[in-house]
Design a protein around this motif. Structure first.
Motif, PDB file in Angstrom:
ATOM      1  N   UNK A 240       0.833  -1.210   0.000  1.00  0.00           N
ATOM      2  CA  UNK A 240       0.000   0.000   0.000  1.00  0.00           C
ATOM      3  C   UNK A 240       0.866   1.258   0.000  1.00  0.00           C
ATOM      4  N   UNK A 241       2.017   1.180   0.651  1.00  0.00           N
ATOM      5  CA  UNK A 241       2.942   2.315   0.649  1.00  0.00           C
ATOM      6  C   UNK A 241       3.477   2.554  -0.762  1.00  0.00           C
ATOM      7  N   UNK A 242       3.818   1.477  -1.457  1.00  0.00           N
ATOM      8  CA  UNK A 242       4.271   1.607  -2.851  1.00  0.00           C
ATOM      9  C   UNK A 242       3.187   2.233  -3.714  1.00  0.00           C
ATOM     10  N   UNK A 243       1.938   1.817  -3.495  1.00  0.00           N
ATOM     11  CA  UNK A 243       0.834   2.377  -4.274  1.00  0.00           C
ATOM     12  C   UNK A 243       0.628   3.860  -3.963  1.00  0.00           C
ATOM     13  N   UNK A 244       0.878   4.265  -2.722  1.00  0.00           N
ATOM     14  CA  UNK A 244       0.774   5.686  -2.374  1.00  0.00           C
ATOM     15  C   UNK A 244       1.792   6.513  -3.141  1.00  0.00           C
ATOM     16  N   UNK A 245       3.021   5.986  -3.262  1.00  0.00           N
ATOM     17  CA  UNK A 245       4.048   6.688  -4.039  1.00  0.00           C
ATOM     18  C   UNK A 245       3.647   6.736  -5.508  1.00  0.00           C
ATOM     19  N   UNK A 246       3.090   5.627  -6.002  1.00  0.00           N
ATOM     20  CA  UNK A 246       2.660   5.575  -7.413  1.00  0.00           C
ATOM     21  C   UNK A 246       1.574   6.632  -7.688  1.00  0.00           C
ATOM     22  N   UNK A 247       0.615   6.742  -6.775  1.00  0.00           N
ATOM     23  CA  UNK A 247      -0.449   7.733  -6.941  1.00  0.00           C
ATOM     24  C   UNK A 247       0.094   9.158  -6.833  1.00  0.00           C
ATOM     25  N   UNK A 248       1.037   9.361  -5.907  1.00  0.00           N
ATOM     26  CA  UNK A 248       1.640  10.684  -5.762  1.00  0.00           C
ATOM     27  C   UNK A 248       2.349  11.086  -7.048  1.00  0.00           C
ATOM     28  N   UNK A 249       3.079  10.166  -7.616  1.00  0.00           N
ATOM     29  CA  UNK A 249       3.782  10.415  -8.882  1.00  0.00           C
ATOM     30  C   UNK A 249       2.791  10.771  -9.990  1.00  0.00           C
ATOM     31  N   UNK A 250       1.701  10.012 -10.076  1.00  0.00           N
ATOM     32  CA  UNK A 250       0.711  10.241 -11.140  1.00  0.00           C
ATOM     33  C   UNK A 250      -0.009  11.578 -10.949  1.00  0.00           C
ATOM     34  N   UNK A 251      -0.410  11.869  -9.720  1.00  0.00           N
ATOM     35  CA  UNK A 251      -1.164  13.105  -9.478  1.00  0.00           C
ATOM     36  C   UNK A 251      -0.292  14.342  -9.645  1.00  0.00           C
ATOM     37  N   UNK A 252       0.960  14.241  -9.240  1.00  0.00           N
ATOM     38  CA  UNK A 252       1.887  15.357  -9.483  1.00  0.00           C
ATOM     39  C   UNK A 252       2.086  15.577 -10.980  1.00  0.00           C
ATOM     40  N   UNK A 253       2.279  14.487 -11.725  1.00  0.00           N
ATOM     41  CA  UNK A 253       2.513  14.601 -13.164  1.00  0.00           C
ATOM     42  C   UNK A 253       1.315  15.230 -13.875  1.00  0.00           C
ATOM     43  N   UNK A 254       0.094  14.938 -13.379  1.00  0.00           N
ATOM     44  CA  UNK A 254      -1.116  15.490 -13.992  1.00  0.00           C
ATOM     45  C   UNK A 254      -1.452  16.887 -13.478  1.00  0.00           C
ATOM     46  N   UNK A 255      -0.697  17.362 -12.471  1.00  0.00           N
ATOM     47  CA  UNK A 255      -0.986  18.668 -11.897  1.00  0.00           C
ATOM     48  C   UNK A 255      -2.200  18.673 -10.997  1.00  0.00           C
ATOM     49  N   UNK A 256      -2.606  17.492 -10.480  1.00  0.00           N
ATOM     50  CA  UNK A 256      -3.793  17.371  -9.639  1.00  0.00           C
ATOM     51  C   UNK A 256      -3.436  17.472  -8.154  1.00  0.00           C
ATOM     52  N   UNK A 257      -4.409  17.799  -7.360  1.00  0.00           N
ATOM     53  CA  UNK A 257      -4.237  17.745  -5.910  1.00  0.00           C
ATOM     54  C   UNK A 257      -4.076  16.279  -5.511  1.00  0.00           C
ATOM     55  N   UNK A 258      -3.053  15.940  -4.717  1.00  0.00           N
ATOM     56  CA  UNK A 258      -2.765  14.517  -4.438  1.00  0.00           C
ATOM     57  C   UNK A 258      -3.639  13.912  -3.341  1.00  0.00           C
ATOM     58  N   UNK A 259      -4.962  14.002  -3.500  1.00  0.00           N
ATOM     59  CA  UNK A 259      -5.879  13.474  -2.484  1.00  0.00           C
ATOM     60  C   UNK A 259      -5.825  11.956  -2.401  1.00  0.00           C
ATOM     61  N   UNK A 260      -5.767  11.287  -3.557  1.00  0.00           N
ATOM     62  CA  UNK A 260      -5.764   9.823  -3.550  1.00  0.00           C
ATOM     63  C   UNK A 260      -4.477   9.289  -2.929  1.00  0.00           C
ATOM     64  N   UNK A 261      -3.369   9.973  -3.163  1.00  0.00           N
ATOM     65  CA  UNK A 261      -2.102   9.541  -2.561  1.00  0.00           C
ATOM     66  C   UNK A 261      -2.169   9.650  -1.043  1.00  0.00           C
ATOM     67  N   UNK A 262      -2.768  10.720  -0.545  1.00  0.00           N
ATOM     68  CA  UNK A 262      -2.906  10.872   0.917  1.00  0.00           C
ATOM     69  C   UNK A 262      -3.734   9.736   1.496  1.00  0.00           C
ATOM     70  N   UNK A 263      -4.885   9.451   0.865  1.00  0.00           N
ATOM     71  CA  UNK A 263      -5.745   8.383   1.375  1.00  0.00           C
ATOM     72  C   UNK A 263      -5.032   7.038   1.339  1.00  0.00           C
ATOM     73  N   UNK A 264      -4.268   6.777   0.286  1.00  0.00           N
ATOM     74  CA  UNK A 264      -3.557   5.509   0.171  1.00  0.00           C
ATOM     75  C   UNK A 264      -2.453   5.391   1.213  1.00  0.00           C
ATOM     76  N   UNK A 265      -1.749   6.485   1.500  1.00  0.00           N
ATOM     77  CA  UNK A 265      -0.714   6.458   2.536  1.00  0.00           C
ATOM     78  C   UNK A 265      -1.324   6.099   3.888  1.00  0.00           C
ATOM     79  N   UNK A 266      -2.511   6.614   4.171  1.00  0.00           N
ATOM     80  CA  UNK A 266      -3.165   6.298   5.444  1.00  0.00           C
ATOM     81  C   UNK A 266      -3.651   4.854   5.479  1.00  0.00           C
TER      82      UNK A 266
END
Length: 400
Positions: free
Chosen positions: A315-341
């Motif tokens: 799940x930690x790896x997936x949080x980093x993956x989502x953070x990378x994707x949301x940053x690349x798209x210029x989006x607010x990293x809400x999904x990465x935060x939820x996944x980290x938790x």
């Protein structure tokens, strides 16, 4: 083919050893071919990534030559293009500083060279003394390598050319000023780099490496495979170049969004979020390294591995993956935060299911890395710690 032909010529049938030799040669040839293709691909990507810089340098050199030759009427405008290219050759994010250093270094070289020429004249020992004093003064004033190089080089030019070229000092200073200014104008206005693209290009290998090794560690914990965990540990240790490139890119993005009117609006948007994330992402990589090292020990020592533990690392790896994707798209990293938790919640379940000493360290590092990712995603450290504690749940030690 060669081995088979040789055996046919001497009338002997190929043996199993001959087949193994042939297979070994084929495998070696395949590896060499794959390595050559990978090397060519890397070099082409490097050229592609540097085309923007090449275009900036070419335009800056041409414009600085035109300004000095056509506007200021200098017959041989050599130093202005050199100064422009030297400024652009600096790491992205340090060009404004490089321009200032360039001007300081040239000024020191001109002042020391001109003063000493007046006092002691020209000659080999005078040249040596002028260079020594120019470098000493540059070290005293600033101490950075670019200032020292410019001061020494300018002192050499003044000491060797001034006797035959009149009024060299002012043109040399003007050339440095024009070259640096034109380089900044090209960077900021005429051919500005896209700061978000610069960040994505630099962050991709660093984050991809972290994702891959966390996924590998999760698989190693599931399979109880210490060898796979050791490989992940060793791979993540080789991350210094990726992290350094990412940090330099954040500096470049800040510079581009500050100097370039085209990108001013991005200072507090995607670029600002990305730049803020560099330090906590670096911490997340260090803490993940500790997590993976302790996972190796956990497996080697035969400690219990609750099913929730590899799920937490995954799940930690997936949080980093989502953070990378949301940053690349210029989006607010809400999904990465939820996944980290969610990773923290799984780590809490693993802790309460029962872990040994190294397992408890892995759990703690999941919490710490998740907190780093939350800060990278825009939360304050206090808010990140509070959410991590809430998601982890009860700190009741395992029974028994």
């Amino acid at each position: 083919m060669v081995a088979a032909g040789r055996h046919e010529a001497d009338g002997r049938a190929p043996t199993r050893a001959d087949d193994r030799e042939h297979a070994g040669r084929a495998a070696t040839a395949a590896r060499l071919r794959d390595r050559a293709v990978a090397t060519l691909r890397d070099r082409l990507l490097r050229v592609r990534g540097g085309l923007g810089l090449a275009a900036q340098a070419g335009l800056a050199a041409a414009l600085s030559w035109l300004v000095v030759h056509e506007v200021l009427h200098v017959s041989q405008p050599v130093f202005a293009p050199i100064s422009a290219v030297s400024t652009l050759a600096a790491s992205v994010g340090q060009r404004l500083r490089r321009t200032i250093e360039l001007i300081i270094g040239v000024t020191v070289g001109v002042v020391i060279g001109d003063l000493l020429l007046t006092l002691i004249g020209t000659g080999w020992w005078q040249l040596s003394l002028i260079v020594i004093l120019a470098i000493a003064v540059a070290l005293f004033l600033v101490g950075s390598a670019p200032v020292v190089i410019q001061a020494g080089a300018t002192a050499v030019l003044i000491a060797t050319l001034s006797p035959s070229v009149r009024d060299l000092e002012i043109p040399r200073f003007v050339d440095a000023l024009v070259g640096g200014a034109v380089a900044l104008i090209v960077t900021a206005v005429l051919l500005p780099l896209n700061p978000l693209r610069v960040l994505n290009r630099a962050a991709k290998p660093a984050l991809a490496l972290l994702i891959a090794q966390l996924d590998a560690t999760s698989s190693a914990l599931t399979a109880g495979d210490a060898g796979r965990a050791r490989t992940a540990r060793d791979e993540l240790r080789q991350n210094q170049d990726e992290v350094k490139a990412f940090i330099e890119a954040t500096q470049g993005a800040r510079e581009a969004s500050t100097l370039s009117p085209v990108h001013w609006h991005e200072r507090h948007g995607p670029v600002g979020r990305y730049a803020h994330a560099a330090e906590p992402i670096e911490r997340a990589m260090r803490n993940s390294g500790t997590l993976i090292r302790r996972a190796v020990t956990l497996i080697e020592d035969g400690e219990p591995i609750p099913a929730q533990l590899p799920r937490a690392v995954s799940a930690l790896a997936e949080a980093v993956r989502l953070l990378k994707r949301e940053f690349a798209d210029g989006d607010e990293p809400d999904r990465a935060r939820a996944q980290a938790l969610r990773a923290v919640s799984a780590a809490g379940d693993a802790y309460r299911a029962g872990v040994g000493f190294s397992g408890a360290v892995v759990v703690a590092q999941v919490r710490t890395t998740a907190s780093d990712l939350l800060v990278a995603a825009g939360l304050t450290q206090e808010d990140a710690n509070r959410l991590v504690r809430r998601s982890f749940g009860e700190l009741k030690p395992p029974s028994g």
